[in-house]
Write a protein that holds these residues in place. Structure first.
Motif, PDB file in Angstrom:
ATOM      1  N   TRP A  63       0.844  -1.175   0.000  1.00 49.05           N
ATOM      2  CA  TRP A  63       0.000   0.000   0.000  1.00 49.05           C
ATOM      3  C   TRP A  63       0.885   1.232   0.000  1.00 49.05           C
ATOM      4  O   TRP A  63       2.054   1.170   0.375  1.00 49.05           O
ATOM      5  CB  TRP A  63      -0.886   0.015   1.239  1.00 49.05           C
ATOM      6  N   GLN A  64       0.316   2.360  -0.361  1.00 48.91           N
ATOM      7  CA  GLN A  64       1.095   3.590  -0.378  1.00 48.91           C
ATOM      8  C   GLN A  64       1.702   3.858   0.998  1.00 48.91           C
ATOM      9  O   GLN A  64       2.838   4.267   1.111  1.00 48.91           O
ATOM     10  CB  GLN A  64       0.195   4.750  -0.797  1.00 48.91           C
ATOM     11  N   GLN A  65       0.934   3.608   2.042  1.00 49.14           N
ATOM     12  CA  GLN A  65       1.447   3.782   3.401  1.00 49.14           C
ATOM     13  C   GLN A  65       0.732   2.812   4.325  1.00 49.14           C
ATOM     14  O   GLN A  65      -0.473   2.650   4.258  1.00 49.14           O
ATOM     15  CB  GLN A  65       1.213   5.202   3.891  1.00 49.14           C
ATOM     16  N   MET A  66       1.504   2.144   5.190  1.00 47.47           N
ATOM     17  CA  MET A  66       0.937   1.274   6.214  1.00 47.47           C
ATOM     18  C   MET A  66       1.876   1.349   7.402  1.00 47.47           C
ATOM     19  O   MET A  66       3.049   1.040   7.282  1.00 47.47           O
ATOM     20  CB  MET A  66       0.825  -0.163   5.717  1.00 47.47           C
ATOM     21  N   VAL A  67       1.352   1.817   8.522  1.00 44.89           N
ATOM     22  CA  VAL A  67       2.157   2.031   9.714  1.00 44.89           C
ATOM     23  C   VAL A  67       1.472   1.373  10.899  1.00 44.89           C
ATOM     24  O   VAL A  67       0.269   1.527  11.082  1.00 44.89           O
ATOM     25  CB  VAL A  67       2.305   3.556  10.001  1.00 44.89           C
ATOM     26  N   VAL A  68       2.245   0.637  11.705  1.00 43.47           N
ATOM     27  CA  VAL A  68       1.729   0.129  12.967  1.00 43.47           C
ATOM     28  C   VAL A  68       1.886   1.261  13.966  1.00 43.47           C
ATOM     29  O   VAL A  68       2.992   1.679  14.279  1.00 43.47           O
ATOM     30  CB  VAL A  68       2.501  -1.126  13.442  1.00 43.47           C
ATOM     31  N   ARG A  69       0.779   1.786  14.453  1.00 40.34           N
ATOM     32  CA  ARG A  69       0.833   2.946  15.347  1.00 40.34           C
ATOM     33  C   ARG A  69       0.678   2.582  16.805  1.00 40.34           C
ATOM     34  O   ARG A  69       0.951   3.404  17.665  1.00 40.34           O
ATOM     35  CB  ARG A  69      -0.255   3.945  14.967  1.00 40.34           C
ATOM     36  N   GLY A  70       0.215   1.414  17.112  1.00 40.10           N
ATOM     37  CA  GLY A  70       0.064   1.041  18.507  1.00 40.10           C
ATOM     38  C   GLY A  70      -0.114  -0.451  18.659  1.00 40.10           C
ATOM     39  O   GLY A  70      -0.646  -1.109  17.778  1.00 40.10           O
ATOM     40  N   GLU A  71       0.378  -0.969  19.758  1.00 41.40           N
ATOM     41  CA  GLU A  71       0.220  -2.377  20.076  1.00 41.40           C
ATOM     42  C   GLU A  71      -0.016  -2.519  21.564  1.00 41.40           C
ATOM     43  O   GLU A  71       0.466  -1.718  22.357  1.00 41.40           O
ATOM     44  CB  GLU A  71       1.477  -3.169  19.722  1.00 41.40           C
ATOM     45  N   GLN A  72      -0.746  -3.531  21.926  1.00 45.86           N
ATOM     46  CA  GLN A  72      -0.990  -3.845  23.322  1.00 45.86           C
ATOM     47  C   GLN A  72      -0.900  -5.361  23.450  1.00 45.86           C
ATOM     48  O   GLN A  72      -1.630  -6.082  22.790  1.00 45.86           O
ATOM     49  CB  GLN A  72      -2.372  -3.339  23.719  1.00 45.86           C
ATOM     50  N   VAL A  73       0.023  -5.833  24.265  1.00 44.67           N
ATOM     51  CA  VAL A  73       0.221  -7.264  24.441  1.00 44.67           C
ATOM     52  C   VAL A  73      -0.198  -7.627  25.855  1.00 44.67           C
ATOM     53  O   VAL A  73       0.176  -6.958  26.811  1.00 44.67           O
ATOM     54  CB  VAL A  73       1.703  -7.655  24.210  1.00 44.67           C
ATOM     55  N   GLU A  74      -0.993  -8.676  25.972  1.00 49.67           N
ATOM     56  CA  GLU A  74      -1.444  -9.153  27.275  1.00 49.67           C
ATOM     57  C   GLU A  74      -1.122 -10.629  27.389  1.00 49.67           C
ATOM     58  O   GLU A  74      -1.312 -11.384  26.434  1.00 49.67           O
ATOM     59  CB  GLU A  74      -2.952  -8.937  27.426  1.00 49.67           C
ATOM     60  N   GLU A  75      -0.654 -11.039  28.537  1.00 48.42           N
ATOM     61  CA  GLU A  75      -0.357 -12.443  28.798  1.00 48.42           C
ATOM     62  C   GLU A  75      -1.636 -13.193  29.139  1.00 48.42           C
ATOM     63  O   GLU A  75      -2.483 -12.690  29.860  1.00 48.42           O
ATOM     64  CB  GLU A  75       0.622 -12.565  29.969  1.00 48.42           C
ATOM     65  N   CYS A  76      -1.748 -14.402  28.631  1.00 46.23           N
ATOM     66  CA  CYS A  76      -2.865 -15.278  28.994  1.00 46.23           C
ATOM     67  C   CYS A  76      -2.504 -15.992  30.291  1.00 46.23           C
ATOM     68  O   CYS A  76      -1.462 -16.644  30.360  1.00 46.23           O
ATOM     69  CB  CYS A  76      -3.099 -16.323  27.908  1.00 46.23           C
ATOM     70  N   PRO A  77      -3.344 -15.887  31.295  1.00 42.28           N
ATOM     71  CA  PRO A  77      -3.090 -16.638  32.519  1.00 42.28           C
ATOM     72  C   PRO A  77      -3.093 -18.144  32.222  1.00 42.28           C
ATOM     73  O   PRO A  77      -3.783 -18.589  31.304  1.00 42.28           O
ATOM     74  CB  PRO A  77      -4.265 -16.270  33.430  1.00 42.28           C
ATOM     75  N   PRO A  78      -2.337 -18.909  32.982  1.00 43.44           N
ATOM     76  CA  PRO A  78      -2.317 -20.363  32.770  1.00 43.44           C
ATOM     77  C   PRO A  78      -3.735 -20.937  32.789  1.00 43.44           C
ATOM     78  O   PRO A  78      -4.568 -20.552  33.607  1.00 43.44           O
ATOM     79  CB  PRO A  78      -1.501 -20.886  33.960  1.00 43.44           C
ATOM     80  N   GLY A  79      -3.991 -21.834  31.855  1.00 47.25           N
ATOM     81  CA  GLY A  79      -5.289 -22.492  31.792  1.00 47.25           C
ATOM     82  C   GLY A  79      -6.348 -21.728  31.010  1.00 47.25           C
ATOM     83  O   GLY A  79      -7.458 -22.215  30.854  1.00 47.25           O
ATOM     84  N   MET A  80      -6.031 -20.526  30.539  1.00 51.19           N
ATOM     85  CA  MET A  80      -6.994 -19.747  29.750  1.00 51.19           C
ATOM     86  C   MET A  80      -6.524 -19.669  28.301  1.00 51.19           C
ATOM     87  O   MET A  80      -5.332 -19.697  28.033  1.00 51.19           O
ATOM     88  CB  MET A  80      -7.152 -18.337  30.310  1.00 51.19           C
ATOM     89  N   SER A  81      -7.473 -19.546  27.397  1.00 54.65           N
ATOM     90  CA  SER A  81      -7.129 -19.404  25.981  1.00 54.65           C
ATOM     91  C   SER A  81      -7.290 -17.946  25.569  1.00 54.65           C
ATOM     92  O   SER A  81      -7.968 -17.166  26.235  1.00 54.65           O
ATOM     93  CB  SER A  81      -8.037 -20.285  25.123  1.00 54.65           C
ATOM     94  N   VAL A  82      -6.690 -17.628  24.456  1.00 53.73           N
ATOM     95  CA  VAL A  82      -6.825 -16.281  23.895  1.00 53.73           C
ATOM     96  C   VAL A  82      -8.301 -15.977  23.647  1.00 53.73           C
ATOM     97  O   VAL A  82      -8.773 -14.876  23.918  1.00 53.73           O
ATOM     98  CB  VAL A  82      -6.004 -16.154  22.596  1.00 53.73           C
ATOM     99  N   ASP A  83      -9.034 -16.955  23.156  1.00 54.42           N
ATOM    100  CA  ASP A  83     -10.455 -16.733  22.862  1.00 54.42           C
ATOM    101  C   ASP A  83     -11.260 -16.356  24.098  1.00 54.42           C
ATOM    102  O   ASP A  83     -12.214 -15.598  24.018  1.00 54.42           O
ATOM    103  CB  ASP A  83     -11.069 -17.956  22.184  1.00 54.42           C
ATOM    104  N   GLU A  84     -10.890 -16.876  25.261  1.00 51.81           N
ATOM    105  CA  GLU A  84     -11.595 -16.538  26.502  1.00 51.81           C
ATOM    106  C   GLU A  84     -11.324 -15.094  26.931  1.00 51.81           C
ATOM    107  O   GLU A  84     -12.101 -14.521  27.690  1.00 51.81           O
ATOM    108  CB  GLU A  84     -11.167 -17.479  27.626  1.00 51.81           C
ATOM    109  N   LEU A  85     -10.241 -14.518  26.450  1.00 57.24           N
ATOM    110  CA  LEU A  85      -9.859 -13.160  26.845  1.00 57.24           C
ATOM    111  C   LEU A  85     -10.198 -12.104  25.799  1.00 57.24           C
ATOM    112  O   LEU A  85      -9.910 -10.932  25.994  1.00 57.24           O
ATOM    113  CB  LEU A  85      -8.344 -13.119  27.129  1.00 57.24           C
TER     114      LEU A  85
END
Length: 128
Positions: free
Chosen positions: A37-59
């Motif tokens: 694309w003419q321009q594509m920039v990642v402007r923000g990210e937020q990373v969260e840890e999944c607690p043991p026993g939980m899936s990404v889908d649950e969060l």
């Protein structure tokens, strides 16, 4: 196949908000970058840890799958991010920066850590 969810708003300004396993988000960004694309920039990210026993889908804060918004969909996207607790991440993508003391924890730039069990929300701004 990447188990992602989020929103894509077409037009100017364009924005993609994506949520899912960190490695899948990274692969999605790489696939978008290959589109040249003419321009594509990642402007923000937020990373969260999944607690043991939980899936990404649950969060998940956003729905599974993508919803494409039309050129007038920015206010709807802002409201969806606000309801999901991602207002600061959304504002960062619009170059509106807030202090972390207001909550949300969004930050501009790239996250350095690669965590196997993390969930990541990213905002991508682009124009064609």
């Amino acid at each position: 196949q990447l188990r992602l969810g989020g929103y894509a708003k077409i037009g100017w300004p364009g924005i993609i908000v994506v949520e899912g396993p960190e490695s899948c988000c990274q692969e999605y960004v790489r696939s978008l970058q290959r589109l040249r694309w003419q321009q594509m920039v990642v402007r923000g990210e937020q990373v969260e840890e999944c607690p043991p026993g939980m899936s990404v889908d649950e969060l998940r804060r956003l729905h599974h799958g993508f919803e494409e918004l039309d050129t007038n969909g920015m206010s709807g996207l802002a409201e969806a991010c606000r309801k999901a607790g991602l207002e600061n991440l959304f504002l960062t993508s619009m170059k509106i920066y807030r202090d972390d003391s207001e909550g949300g924890g969004a930050r501009g730039g790239q996250e350095d850590a690669e965590q196997g069990g993390s969930r990541k929300k990213s905002t991508k701004s682009h124009r064609k």
